[in-house]
Design an enzyme around this catalytic site. Structure first.
Site, mmCIF file in Angstrom:
data_model
loop_
_atom_site.group_PDB
_atom_site.id
_atom_site.type_symbol
_atom_site.label_atom_id
_atom_site.label_comp_id
_atom_site.label_asym_id
_atom_site.label_seq_id
_atom_site.Cartn_x
_atom_site.Cartn_y
_atom_site.Cartn_z
ATOM 1 N N GLY A 205 7.845 15.448 -33.317
ATOM 2 C CA GLY A 205 7.554 14.966 -31.972
ATOM 3 C C GLY A 205 8.081 13.562 -31.768
ATOM 4 O O GLY A 205 8.562 12.919 -32.705
ATOM 5 N N PRO A 206 8.010 13.062 -30.530
ATOM 6 C CA PRO A 206 8.507 11.719 -30.228
ATOM 7 C C PRO A 206 7.680 10.653 -30.943
ATOM 8 O O PRO A 206 6.557 10.912 -31.386
ATOM 9 C CB PRO A 206 8.342 11.619 -28.701
ATOM 10 C CG PRO A 206 8.128 13.015 -28.224
ATOM 11 C CD PRO A 206 7.496 13.754 -29.346
ATOM 12 N N PRO A 207 8.207 9.438 -31.049
ATOM 13 C CA PRO A 207 7.431 8.351 -31.652
ATOM 14 C C PRO A 207 6.196 8.037 -30.819
ATOM 15 O O PRO A 207 6.226 8.084 -29.593
ATOM 16 C CB PRO A 207 8.412 7.169 -31.647
ATOM 17 C CG PRO A 207 9.772 7.779 -31.524
ATOM 18 C CD PRO A 207 9.591 9.032 -30.735
ATOM 19 N N GLY A 208 5.107 7.726 -31.500
ATOM 20 C CA GLY A 208 3.895 7.298 -30.818
ATOM 21 C C GLY A 208 2.981 8.409 -30.348
ATOM 22 O O GLY A 208 1.994 8.139 -29.666
ATOM 23 N N LYS A 211 1.540 11.578 -34.929
ATOM 24 C CA LYS A 211 1.799 12.404 -36.111
ATOM 25 C C LYS A 211 1.111 11.821 -37.345
ATOM 26 O O LYS A 211 0.431 12.536 -38.087
ATOM 27 C CB LYS A 211 3.315 12.515 -36.339
ATOM 28 C CG LYS A 211 4.061 13.187 -35.197
ATOM 29 C CD LYS A 211 5.533 13.353 -35.501
ATOM 30 C CE LYS A 211 6.262 12.028 -35.567
ATOM 31 N NZ LYS A 211 6.270 11.309 -34.280
ATOM 32 N N HIS A 426 15.078 -2.665 -0.044
ATOM 33 C CA HIS A 426 15.484 -1.767 -1.131
ATOM 34 C C HIS A 426 14.319 -0.860 -1.550
ATOM 35 O O HIS A 426 14.471 0.370 -1.642
ATOM 36 C CB HIS A 426 15.965 -2.602 -2.327
ATOM 37 C CG HIS A 426 16.465 -1.791 -3.478
ATOM 38 N ND1 HIS A 426 17.791 -1.626 -3.756
ATOM 39 C CD2 HIS A 426 15.808 -1.056 -4.420
ATOM 40 C CE1 HIS A 426 17.935 -0.860 -4.818
ATOM 41 N NE2 HIS A 426 16.740 -0.497 -5.242
ATOM 42 N N GLU A 427 13.148 -1.451 -1.797
ATOM 43 C CA GLU A 427 12.007 -0.661 -2.269
ATOM 44 C C GLU A 427 11.460 0.245 -1.163
ATOM 45 O O GLU A 427 11.068 1.383 -1.430
ATOM 46 C CB GLU A 427 10.908 -1.591 -2.794
ATOM 47 C CG GLU A 427 11.318 -2.455 -3.991
ATOM 48 C CD GLU A 427 11.834 -1.633 -5.155
ATOM 49 O OE1 GLU A 427 11.420 -0.463 -5.309
ATOM 50 O OE2 GLU A 427 12.685 -2.155 -5.909
ATOM 51 N N HIS A 430 13.528 3.414 -1.012
ATOM 52 C CA HIS A 430 13.096 4.438 -1.967
ATOM 53 C C HIS A 430 11.895 5.205 -1.431
ATOM 54 O O HIS A 430 11.875 6.444 -1.424
ATOM 55 C CB HIS A 430 12.712 3.789 -3.305
ATOM 56 C CG HIS A 430 13.867 3.279 -4.105
ATOM 57 N ND1 HIS A 430 14.966 4.044 -4.390
ATOM 58 C CD2 HIS A 430 14.079 2.078 -4.699
ATOM 59 C CE1 HIS A 430 15.827 3.336 -5.122
ATOM 60 N NE2 HIS A 430 15.294 2.132 -5.314
ATOM 61 N N ASP A 503 19.163 2.377 -10.591
ATOM 62 C CA ASP A 503 19.092 3.588 -9.755
ATOM 63 C C ASP A 503 20.368 4.414 -9.890
ATOM 64 O O ASP A 503 20.317 5.646 -9.995
ATOM 65 C CB ASP A 503 18.890 3.199 -8.288
ATOM 66 C CG ASP A 503 17.619 2.399 -8.071
ATOM 67 O OD1 ASP A 503 16.666 2.604 -8.845
ATOM 68 O OD2 ASP A 503 17.591 1.570 -7.140
#
Length: 603
Positions: A205-208, A211, A426-427, A430, A503
């Protein structure tokens, strides 16, 4: 286990002590030995012995006179007086004048003190240190100071250790591992029906994602010995030492069976063997020994091997085949329910306000791993302390998510009015494009406060529930939402800035994945043009097609992104008044919530 041990001094410290002792011995003790051979007398005794012709050798120095008797066994010393006829009287008495009346030591004694004594002292020190090392290793024969020993850490069951109850959000993994613990504690009910447990279990699995914590939970739940070792600890400078450590580890495990052996980051020694010609590779020998120990002629009944890695695609096929690592347990990123449970587990360690909505926090932390969620809870507690509060509030937890994702607020970053207005448009671009499209996540928060990650602002969208699949329309809408920021700049300000770099990168990546991996292009259909490597470490990709096809893919990517950019511009132009109103409101308040945004939009 809680006793604090003093740090051990390195071996070179003891050798330096011996070296300094030898120098002090030669500087202080040797002169005393030489001084002990000299007998002090007065000048009258010297004159009397001269008249009686009892002097053999004499040495007249500027501050003293050294002489010996006729037998030459004793050296006498007296002071110097004003005696002009001294030389004539000594000559008449038959004295022999010399300048080497005293020998510091005999050649044999000098050799013993200068060479033999230091050698014996160093030999004694080395013998003492080697005995201590042998005693520490349990009296076993070791090579090169026990480099061939495994040095595995042994965990025992304790009342304050990690248990399965402390690990949330990984129910399937806990179920698999609970079965292993039950088998080790009650093997009879499995052997009665003829079942046998897997020899090896691979946690991927991914880190963190927890496991290593799951492995520690096995140690906390199990009543059997638990050996823990990292894959990198097997790799040594000398060829053969890694294989020796594997043999020693399994020897200890078989003596303690039934038991569990945990190897963290097993990809350090379990990588695929390549067809190299010649050479004597240390990693390959270590892997071969591990394969033999797991499934050789000699069985290892009662020894369960746990291993963890976030690079399963790099492991050797011989290691992952049935009979060795029979079972693969995925430890993936937690879903919405799992994130909520993880937050509640870590929230038990701190004081939390009773009104905290963990489900809302879990929605905002979409895609976060267990380690990131633990960090968020800790950041919330630190924020509460800085604010002088005794409990953690909802606001602290929400702000901690932004801290982990985007960094702390940059209080010293002062934007000009023009830049601040550009970031606001800009925000809002979005958010407005996302709100006017179907199948888009609702807007949770919009801010133009700069962060330490480099972001001058961001728009947070939060999914209502778990989202495992994305349709073609949803991906296209997401690309249009990403393009909304640049489109708003062009429409409202009449110029484009560098603020849309991230973006553009994300939109391009999504468009390329649609064409090369998801089969969402009419030109190629269901043909994979790209493969993913390091699935759990960022998901790097590589194209598997001809140069002509790559050029066609580039044209399709440009066309797709351009189409969604025009779509975003059209949405914003159709809602220009709302774009201006929302941007002005955001400019004045710097941060607005999703509810405020929707209220102005629907007004």
């Amino acid at each position: 286990m809680d006793n604090i041990k003093k740090p051990k001094k390195p071996f070179i410290f003891y050798y330096v002590i011996v070296f300094v002792a030898i120098i002090l011995f030669n500087a202080l003790v040797m002169p005393k030995i030489a001084e002990s051979k000299i007998k002090d007398v007065d000048y009258g005794t010297f004159m009397s012995m001269t008249e009686n012709k009892q002097i053999d050798k004499v040495e007249v120095q500027y501050n003293q006179i050294l002489f010996t008797d006729l037998e030459g066994k004793v050296v006498y010393r007296t002071g110097v007086m004003n005696d002009p006829n001294l030389t004539d009287r000594l000559y008449a008495a038959g004295a022999k004048f010399t300048s080497e009346i005293i020998e510091e030591s005999s050649p044999i004694l000098s050799f013993l003190l200068s060479w033999i004594l230091p050698f014996l002292m160093f030999w004694a020190l080395g013998h003492f240190l080697s005995k201590q090392l042998m005693k520490k290793a349990g009296g076993s024969n070791s090579m090169m100071f026990n480099m061939g020993n495994s040095n595995a850490k042994v965990y025992v069951k304790s009342s304050n250790g990690i248990r399965f109850a402390d690990v949330a959000g990984e129910d399937e993994a806990k179920e698999n591992l609970s079965e292993i613990v039950d088998y080790l504690n009650n093997p009879g009910k499995y052997t009665e029906i003829g079942a046998s447990m897997p020899k090896g279990i691979l946690l991927v699995g991914p880190p963190g994602t927890g496991k290593t914590m799951l492995a520690k939970a096995v140690a906390g739940e199990s009543n059997v010995p638990f050996f823990s070792m990292s894959g990198s600890e097997f790799v040594e400078m000398f060829v053969g030492m890694g294989a020796s450590k594997v043999r020693d580890l399994f020897k200890q495990a078989k003596e303690k069976a039934p038991c569990i052996v945990f190897i963290d980051e097993i990809d350090a020694i379990g990588q695929k063997r390549e067809g190299r010609i010649g050479g004597n590779d240390e990693r390959e020998q270590t892997l071969n020994q591990l394969l033999t120990e797991m499934d050789g002629f000699e069985g290892n009944n009662g020894v369960i091997i746990l291993a963890a890695t976030n690079r399963p695609e790099t492991l050797d096929p011989a290691l992952t085949r049935p009979g060795r690592f029979d079972r693969r347990v995925p430890v993936e990123l937690p879903d919405l329910k799992g994130r909520e449970e993880i937050l509640k587990v870590h929230a038990k360690k701190i004081r939390v306000d009773a009104d905290v909505d963990f489900l809302r926090i879990a929605r905002m932390a979409s895609g976060a791993s267990g380690a990131e969620l633990a960090n968020m809870v800790n950041e919330a507690a630190l924020r509460a302390v800085r604010a002088g509060r005794k409990v953690v509030t909802q606001e602290d937890l929400e702000e901690s998510i932004e801290v982990v994702i985007a960094g702390y607020q940059k209080k010293n970053a002062i934007l000009t009015d023009k830049e601040k207005m550009v970031v606001a448009y800009h925000e809002i671009g979005h958010a407005l494009v996302a709100a006017k499209q179907t199948a888009s996540a609702p807007v949770q928060k919009i801010t133009i406060v700069p962060r330490t990650s480099g972001a001058l602002g961001y728009t947070m969208q939060v999914e209502e529930g778990n989202h495992y699949l994305m349709t073609k329309e949803e991906i296209e809408n997401k690309i249009a939402t990403l393009a909304g920021g640049r489109a708003a700049e062009e429409i409202a300000v009449g110029a484009i800035t560098t603020g849309a770099s991230n973006d553009i990168e994300q939109a391009t990546k999504l468009a390329r994945s649609m064409i090369t991996r998801f089969g969402m292009s009419e030109n190629f259909g269901m043909v994979a043009m790209e493969t993913v490597t390091n699935q759990y470490l960022g998901g790097d990709t590589s194209l598997t097609c001809s140069a002509e096809t790559q050029a066609e893919i580039d044209r399709l990517v440009v066309s797709l992104v351009k189409k969604q950019y025009e779509k975003a511009k059209q949405i914003l132009c159709s809602n220009r008044s709302k774009l201006d109103d929302l941007a002005k409101y955001l400019y004045q308040n710097e941060t607005i919530t999703g509810d405020e945004f929707m209220h102005i939009l629907e007004a």
